[in-house]
Motif scaffolding. Structure first.
Motif, mmCIF file in Angstrom:
data_model
loop_
_atom_site.group_PDB
_atom_site.id
_atom_site.type_symbol
_atom_site.label_atom_id
_atom_site.label_comp_id
_atom_site.label_asym_id
_atom_site.label_seq_id
_atom_site.Cartn_x
_atom_site.Cartn_y
_atom_site.Cartn_z
ATOM 1 N N LEU A 295 0.868 -1.178 0.000
ATOM 2 C CA LEU A 295 0.000 0.000 0.000
ATOM 3 C C LEU A 295 0.899 1.220 0.000
ATOM 4 N N VAL A 296 0.834 2.029 -1.064
ATOM 5 C CA VAL A 296 1.757 3.156 -1.186
ATOM 6 C C VAL A 296 1.096 4.505 -0.923
ATOM 7 N N TYR A 297 -0.239 4.584 -1.077
ATOM 8 C CA TYR A 297 -0.880 5.889 -0.888
ATOM 9 C C TYR A 297 -2.381 5.681 -0.730
ATOM 10 N N THR A 298 -2.992 6.501 0.100
ATOM 11 C CA THR A 298 -4.440 6.543 0.260
ATOM 12 C C THR A 298 -4.911 7.932 -0.136
ATOM 13 N N THR A 299 -5.762 8.015 -1.136
ATOM 14 C CA THR A 299 -6.146 9.313 -1.698
ATOM 15 C C THR A 299 -7.016 10.080 -0.695
ATOM 16 N N PRO A 300 -6.624 11.293 -0.333
ATOM 17 C CA PRO A 300 -7.390 12.048 0.665
ATOM 18 C C PRO A 300 -8.654 12.699 0.096
ATOM 19 N N GLU A 301 -8.752 12.788 -1.238
ATOM 20 C CA GLU A 301 -9.891 13.518 -1.830
ATOM 21 C C GLU A 301 -11.198 12.748 -1.735
ATOM 22 N N SER A 302 -11.150 11.408 -1.694
ATOM 23 C CA SER A 302 -12.388 10.624 -1.586
ATOM 24 C C SER A 302 -13.104 10.976 -0.292
ATOM 25 N N TRP A 308 -17.358 13.452 -3.663
ATOM 26 C CA TRP A 308 -16.050 13.303 -4.300
ATOM 27 C C TRP A 308 -15.599 11.842 -4.266
ATOM 28 N N ILE A 309 -15.032 11.399 -5.393
ATOM 29 C CA ILE A 309 -14.501 10.050 -5.509
ATOM 30 C C ILE A 309 -13.150 10.106 -6.226
ATOM 31 N N THR A 310 -12.338 9.067 -6.043
ATOM 32 C CA THR A 310 -11.071 8.943 -6.763
ATOM 33 C C THR A 310 -10.995 7.539 -7.356
ATOM 34 N N TYR A 311 -10.221 7.399 -8.455
ATOM 35 C CA TYR A 311 -10.148 6.100 -9.130
ATOM 36 C C TYR A 311 -9.032 6.118 -10.181
ATOM 37 N N ASN A 312 -8.699 4.923 -10.679
ATOM 38 C CA ASN A 312 -7.829 4.729 -11.846
ATOM 39 C C ASN A 312 -6.472 5.429 -11.720
ATOM 40 N N ALA A 313 -5.737 5.117 -10.664
ATOM 41 C CA ALA A 313 -4.363 5.632 -10.558
ATOM 42 C C ALA A 313 -3.509 5.068 -11.690
ATOM 43 N N MET A 314 -2.638 5.912 -12.247
ATOM 44 C CA MET A 314 -1.782 5.536 -13.372
ATOM 45 C C MET A 314 -0.362 6.025 -13.128
ATOM 46 N N ALA A 315 0.620 5.221 -13.537
ATOM 47 C CA ALA A 315 2.019 5.610 -13.434
ATOM 48 C C ALA A 315 2.465 6.327 -14.699
ATOM 49 N N HIS A 316 3.395 7.272 -14.533
ATOM 50 C CA HIS A 316 3.992 8.014 -15.655
ATOM 51 C C HIS A 316 5.510 7.967 -15.488
ATOM 52 N N PRO A 317 6.106 6.786 -15.714
ATOM 53 C CA PRO A 317 7.528 6.612 -15.381
ATOM 54 C C PRO A 317 8.481 7.401 -16.257
ATOM 55 N N GLN A 318 7.990 7.960 -17.383
ATOM 56 C CA GLN A 318 8.868 8.819 -18.186
ATOM 57 C C GLN A 318 9.203 10.111 -17.453
ATOM 58 N N TYR A 319 8.416 10.441 -16.418
ATOM 59 C CA TYR A 319 8.716 11.572 -15.554
ATOM 60 C C TYR A 319 9.348 11.022 -14.279
ATOM 61 N N ALA A 320 10.611 11.308 -14.090
ATOM 62 C CA ALA A 320 11.337 10.761 -12.949
ATOM 63 C C ALA A 320 12.309 11.802 -12.414
ATOM 64 N N THR A 341 -18.967 24.722 -10.038
ATOM 65 C CA THR A 341 -18.654 25.620 -8.931
ATOM 66 C C THR A 341 -17.280 25.354 -8.317
ATOM 67 N N ASP A 342 -16.685 24.192 -8.632
ATOM 68 C CA ASP A 342 -15.360 23.843 -8.112
ATOM 69 C C ASP A 342 -14.626 23.031 -9.177
ATOM 70 N N VAL A 343 -13.863 23.729 -9.998
ATOM 71 C CA VAL A 343 -13.180 23.092 -11.126
ATOM 72 C C VAL A 343 -12.264 21.964 -10.663
ATOM 73 N N SER A 344 -11.671 22.097 -9.487
ATOM 74 C CA SER A 344 -10.736 21.091 -9.003
ATOM 75 C C SER A 344 -11.403 19.752 -8.706
ATOM 76 N N SER A 345 -12.736 19.730 -8.671
ATOM 77 C CA SER A 345 -13.448 18.483 -8.407
ATOM 78 C C SER A 345 -13.365 17.518 -9.581
ATOM 79 N N TYR A 346 -12.849 17.985 -10.732
ATOM 80 C CA TYR A 346 -12.723 17.108 -11.915
ATOM 81 C C TYR A 346 -11.351 17.327 -12.554
#
Length: 360
Positions: A295-302, A308-320, A341-346
């Protein structure tokens, strides 16, 4: 003498208060840059989306693939009710200093970059999965998603398309249907890895209440994917009905996920299905077995705000950087009003994950 030693100890402690903790390294470092960089307000720019899929192009550029997405001006973290919205797909061509949105239509009225005909009488859109770039051609998979109602989750995965796309103008060279889901119920097309003579692609299938992990591979023929095989127990087969799930300590897979190669290991990263938790596992071969689940991380936004919900974590290993790689995950809301009303929600969130932590 004892008093003197006591004072000597206090002096050392004051001079070097963190000496005992200097080697501690946090496995996760939050990123505050990519969310702002990828979602900049302005006509023609994507300002909110899910998907957060990326494909490296060159050492200095990547293609981010978005699913449903918003566009247009944003002010004080709000968007107008008439802001353009795309149900389907769009790209961002990302370099070190720029993130250029790529859609069809016009900047004022953008439309989905790629479309498909309705399937079996259902309105159908194409959602991006994953792919790779070779010799100026983007090889990319899209899921054909059919809507059977107007509710948030009134849709189902209908079929799968493989497109070859020119990187010059993003026009479609050709399109092929792959009937994996129809034949075996497996959702392939994720996490494409080029390794030796093969291109590997992963998929999932629900069984016994868990979303299991599967693997297929191709060989390139005349610049196109062909010679398809599926992993079956301990060998490869051309029969998709004989495909078997990958073994080991594999999390309950989210619908979208990442598998990539790092040195001599294969790294799996997924958010657990219907959970806030993001896990990794590693393997010595593309087909596993998988071990060292963490377990590496628990998303605080959910649940941070109503809906609010979170889903589909993806890796971007070209950024290191600093022996860490970039991870992004989707943030969404079930409260439609909050999309305006809250752009950051998406908008996806990002963090940096330490290689040593997940490999040891």
């Amino acid at each position: 003498m004892r008093t003197m030693k006591k004072y000597q100890f206090l002096i050392v402690a004051l001079l070097f208060p963190l000496s005992g903790f200097a080697q501690k390294r946090e496995p996760v470092v939050l990123d505050n840059y990519f969310q702002q960089f990828l979602f900049r307000p302005g006509i023609g720019n994507v300002t909110g989306a899910d998907g957060v899929i990326s494909i490296p192009i060159t050492e200095d550029s990547s293609l981010f693939l978005w699913g449903d997405s918003f566009y247009g001006e944003v002010e004080n973290n709000t968007r107008g009710e008439l802001s353009p919205f795309i149900s389907g797909n769009a790209f961002s061509l990302v370099t070190k200093n720029d993130a250029r949105t790529i859609t069809a239509g016009t900047p004022e009225a953008p439309t989905s970059l790629y479309t498909t005909a309705d399937k079996d009488g259902y309105r159908t859109v194409m959602w991006p999965e994953h792919g790779f770039v070779r010799d100026g051609v983007l090889h990319v998979f899209f899921a054909d998603i059919a809507a059977f109602g107007h509710g948030t989750f009134d849709f189902f995965w209908h079929s799968l398309d493989y497109l070859r796309v020119s990187m010059d103008d993003f026009s479609v060279i050709d399109s092929h249907n792959f009937p994996w889901k129809e034949l075996a119920g497996i959702h392939f097309g994720f996490s494409c890895i080029e390794a030796g003579d093969y291109v590997y692609s992963y998929g999932t299938r629900m069984a016994e209440g868990k979303n299991r992990l599967y693997l297929c591979r191709f060989k390139m023929t005349d610049g196109c994917l062909g010679n398809l095989e599926f992993w079956s127990y301990d060998k490869w087969t051309t029969d998709p009905m004989l495909a078997t799930r990958l073994t080991g300590n594999v999390p309950n897979m989210c619908e979208q996920f990442s598998v990539f190669r790092h040195n001599d290991k294969y790294i799996l990263l997924t958010q657990e299905r219907e959970s806030k938790d993001i896990y990794t596992a590693i393997a010595d071969a593309p087909h596993g077995p998988w071990y060292n689940k963490k377990l590496v991380y628990t998303t605080p936004e959910s649940g941070m705000k109503q809906g609010w919900i979170t889903y589909n974590a993806m890796a971007h290993p070209q950024y290191a950087k600093d022996n860490r790689f970039l991870v992004g995950y989707c943030v969404n809301t079930l409260d439609i009003k909050q999309l305006y009303t809250d752009v950051s929600s998406y908008q996806p969130r990002f963090f940096w994950l330490d290689y040593d932590y997940i490999l040891k």
